[in-house]
Design a protein around this motif. Structure first.
Motif, PDB file in Angstrom:
ATOM      1  N   ILE A   1     -19.747  25.892 -16.979  1.00  0.00           N
ATOM      2  CA  ILE A   1     -18.760  25.820 -18.050  1.00  0.00           C
ATOM      3  C   ILE A   1     -19.025  24.676 -19.021  1.00  0.00           C
ATOM      4  N   VAL A   2     -19.427  23.536 -18.473  1.00  0.00           N
ATOM      5  CA  VAL A   2     -19.538  22.350 -19.313  1.00  0.00           C
ATOM      6  C   VAL A   2     -20.668  22.489 -20.328  1.00  0.00           C
ATOM      7  N   LEU A   3     -21.746  23.189 -19.933  1.00  0.00           N
ATOM      8  CA  LEU A   3     -22.911  23.241 -20.816  1.00  0.00           C
ATOM      9  C   LEU A   3     -23.077  24.578 -21.547  1.00  0.00           C
ATOM     10  N   VAL A   4     -22.193  25.546 -21.258  1.00  0.00           N
ATOM     11  CA  VAL A   4     -22.317  26.851 -21.909  1.00  0.00           C
ATOM     12  C   VAL A   4     -22.339  26.714 -23.420  1.00  0.00           C
ATOM     13  N   VAL A   5     -21.509  25.829 -23.937  1.00  0.00           N
ATOM     14  CA  VAL A   5     -21.390  25.731 -25.392  1.00  0.00           C
ATOM     15  C   VAL A   5     -22.735  25.349 -26.022  1.00  0.00           C
ATOM     16  N   ALA A   6     -23.558  24.564 -25.301  1.00  0.00           N
ATOM     17  CA  ALA A   6     -24.878  24.213 -25.842  1.00  0.00           C
ATOM     18  C   ALA A   6     -25.733  25.463 -26.014  1.00  0.00           C
ATOM     19  N   MET A   7     -25.689  26.359 -25.019  1.00  0.00           N
ATOM     20  CA  MET A   7     -26.489  27.586 -25.111  1.00  0.00           C
ATOM     21  C   MET A   7     -25.963  28.503 -26.204  1.00  0.00           C
ATOM     22  N   LEU A   8     -24.673  28.334 -26.571  1.00  0.00           N
ATOM     23  CA  LEU A   8     -24.052  29.171 -27.591  1.00  0.00           C
ATOM     24  C   LEU A   8     -24.239  28.618 -28.992  1.00  0.00           C
ATOM     25  N   VAL A   9     -24.682  27.386 -29.108  1.00  0.00           N
ATOM     26  CA  VAL A   9     -24.765  26.781 -30.430  1.00  0.00           C
ATOM     27  C   VAL A   9     -26.182  26.315 -30.754  1.00  0.00           C
ATOM     28  N   THR A  10     -26.819  25.626 -29.796  1.00  0.00           N
ATOM     29  CA  THR A  10     -28.089  24.953 -30.096  1.00  0.00           C
ATOM     30  C   THR A  10     -29.197  25.896 -30.578  1.00  0.00           C
ATOM     31  N   PRO A  11     -29.447  27.053 -29.924  1.00  0.00           N
ATOM     32  CA  PRO A  11     -30.543  27.906 -30.429  1.00  0.00           C
ATOM     33  C   PRO A  11     -30.313  28.356 -31.872  1.00  0.00           C
ATOM     34  N   GLY A  12     -29.080  28.766 -32.184  1.00  0.00           N
ATOM     35  CA  GLY A  12     -28.767  29.191 -33.548  1.00  0.00           C
ATOM     36  C   GLY A  12     -28.891  28.044 -34.532  1.00  0.00           C
TER      37      GLY A  12
END
Lengths: 267, 305
Positions: free
Chosen positions: B219-230
């Motif tokens: 949960i804590v790092l999901v947002v990185a996978m949802l934002v960083t590549p884009g």
């Protein structure tokens, strides 16, 4: 359907935003089909709100709007209205090209997957040609000059083939040459039977090509042909007391703007 | 078989073989463990799904919403485990429910959106923590928070696949409308599209993607996978199709290599994936041909004509 139901009918529109700000109160007006109508008023006078209400982006608290006799929702579904946004309302860093933006004008005619057909491509090419943007079609939209940006979005409205075209502050931030060019395109579109409504606070230019004018400050204060509407009394009622010399309104008669074809489409 | 492959390097090009041998070992050796094969392809799959959605989330400006949904799923996961339901179901219901509540509170009060998001998602998250520490279940809070792709169970893989494939199909079918919705929702409305439906479509695929990535990143790092590549891809191109491709490439590379590092160095999988993603982002930020810091610096020094 009788022809006098065509055009845009605004009846007793009031709009209050969620912060309790009353943007429009009991505004009524009529935009005649096949005319260029200018919507004039001070900043904060409700021009954008009236536009947004006509386009269906804002729901009024009361009142009714009809476009060519249809409700706003039906008009949207039938591609009756096209909208050219203010430059401030566009994300110019978005990764889309000019051709992509113009193609968005055709989405309403495509199937759910939005795969463009031959007619869609033809309309996009023709619109780009008419606004003189063919050479810039692969540019990302942020790489355009102010005038080119306006023309790209005007091309989108043209590709949409809507009878009614609304332009929100089309002359803000463009030079005189571009303004003349946009006006020429609008005059052509009027000749083709489009109904055009544009908002501006540039009073001097409006009297040169707008057939009709609506004066707006919280409500519609006056409407009619530009010559009869642009009186000192009406303008001071709309803007408060401004010296008439700063407005310079009634030198040129409406409808007399020369429709020249030489000085367009060259950059 | 592995030895046969390695020995081919010794044949014609002995020097290259000596050089490649350790790398080859590094890549092949973990694959002899079944759980690593699973972990690698699951994280690669999650990398694809997250990368595709991240392009839309970056352009729409919904990063904070992604953070909110990921935290809001915690009570859903706990309740689902306690009731013996699939974790994905509980996570989706609570994640999506939180976005609906955020939308309602925003429209009903005078608060700004970021304040509403901050209040609602922390509330959901705290409720999840309370439940997790009180409800007797075999749910491991640490795994929910930080992911556990190396120990992923077959039923969790199935749920990840269903959520991920659903996300990809929805985006594939609606990709042009979603992009128009991100770019110019007013025009979408003007041509008669249902923008309310598109808003909720994007929120549902956001919740589905978070469900997909839950086991890998936590949960804590999901947002990185949802934002960083884009975000990385956005710095490198002006075309949306290129942005998608770059986003997927950087994401999958980070996910696969990150899982390897996690195995070899015995470090957190989610952590190592996100550290790699952040490094790729940093490279793009500095060296991007058009929008990179170096280029911008050069542009400022040389006045254009």
């Amino acid at each position: 359907m009788r022809s006098d139901t065509f055009g845009i009918t605004v009846e007793n529109i009031s709009v209050t935003y969620s912060n309790a700000h009353l943007a429009l109160y009991n505004a009524s007006c009529y935009v005649q089909p096949g005319t260029i109508t200018g919507l004039v008023g001070p900043n904060g006078g409700g021009k954008s709100t009236l536009f947004r209400t006509i386009m269906g982006f804002v729901n009024p608290n009361q009142g009714r709007i009809h476009i060519d006799g249809l409700s706003v929702k039906m008009a949207q579904k039938r591609q009756l209205m096209a909208y050219v946004p203010q430059a401030d309302d566009v994300d110019w860093n978005f990764p889309v090209s000019v051709a992509d933006v113009v193609m968005m004008g055709r989405y309403g005619y495509m199937n759910m997957l939005r795969i463009p057909g031959r007619e869609d491509r033809r309309q996009v090419a023709e619109s780009l040609e008419r606004v003189g943007m063919v050479d810039f079609r692969h540019r990302q939209i942020g790489e355009l000059s102010g005038g080119q940006k306006k023309r790209a979005f005007l091309a989108r409205a043209m590709a949409q083939k809507s009878r009614v075209i609304l332009l929100d502050e089309p002359f803000t931030g463009v030079d005189v040459k571009t303004e003349k060019r946009i006006v020429n395109l609008l005059l052509q579109l009027r000749e083709e039977g489009h109904t055009i409504l544009l908002s501006t606070h540039d009073l001097a230019s409006i009297s040169t090509f707008c057939d009709r004018t609506i004066l707006l400050n919280r409500t519609v204060l006056a409407e009619g042909t530009t010559a009869e509407t642009f009186t000192e009394e009406n303008l001071s009622m709309t803007f408060g007391s401004l010296p008439l010399s700063s407005l310079n309104p009634t030198q040129v008669m409406p409808n007399q703007y020369p429709l020249s074809t030489q000085d367009q489409l060259t950059d | 078989m592995v030895h046969a492959l390695i020995s081919t390097f010794h044949g014609p090009l002995p020097l290259l073989g000596v050089m490649l041998n350790p790398l080859w070992q590094w890549l092949i050796e973990p694959l002899q463990a079944g759980f690593m094969v699973k972990a690698i392809w699951v994280s690669a799959f999650v990398g694809v799904v997250c990368a595709v959605l991240s392009c839309y989330i970056t352009l729409k400006g919904w990063s904070l919403m992604g953070d909110a949904v990921s935290h809001a799923v915690v009570p859903g996961v706990v309740v689902a485990y306690a009731m013996g339901l699939p974790f994905a179901l509980g996570a989706f219901i609570f994640g999506f429910g939180a976005t609906v509540i955020i939308g309602y509170v925003k429209s009903a009060t005078r608060l700004k959106e970021d304040a509403v998001i901050g209040v609602i998602f922390t509330g959901f998250f705290a409720f999840g923590l309370v439940l997790a520490t009180k409800i007797p279940s075999n749910v491991d809070l640490f795994h929910i928070l930080f992911g556990n792709v190396l120990g992923i169970s077959p039923s969790d893989i199935i749920q990840t696949l269903i959520a991920g494939i659903a996300t990809l199909v929805i985006i594939l079918v609606r990709r042009k409308d979603l992009l128009l919705f991100c770019f110019d929702p007013n025009h979408a409305k003007a041509i008669g599209l249902n923008t309310q439906l598109m808003y909720y479509t994007l929120l549902s695929v956001l919740a589905l993607t978070i469900v997909t990535a839950l086991q890998t990143a936590g949960i804590v790092l999901v947002v990185a996978m949802l934002v960083t590549p884009g975000a990385t891809a956005y710095l490198l191109t002006d075309r949306f199709d290129h942005m998608l491709a770059i986003s997927v490439a950087t994401s999958v590379i980070s996910c696969v290599v990150g899982t390897y590092f996690s195995y070899h160095l015995d470090i957190s999988t989610g952590g190592s994936i996100v550290v790699l993603m952040t490094m790729l982002f940093t490279l793009a930020m500095v060296f991007a041909p058009k929008y990179g810091l170096l280029r911008q610096k050069i542009m400022r020094q040389v006045p254009v004509e």
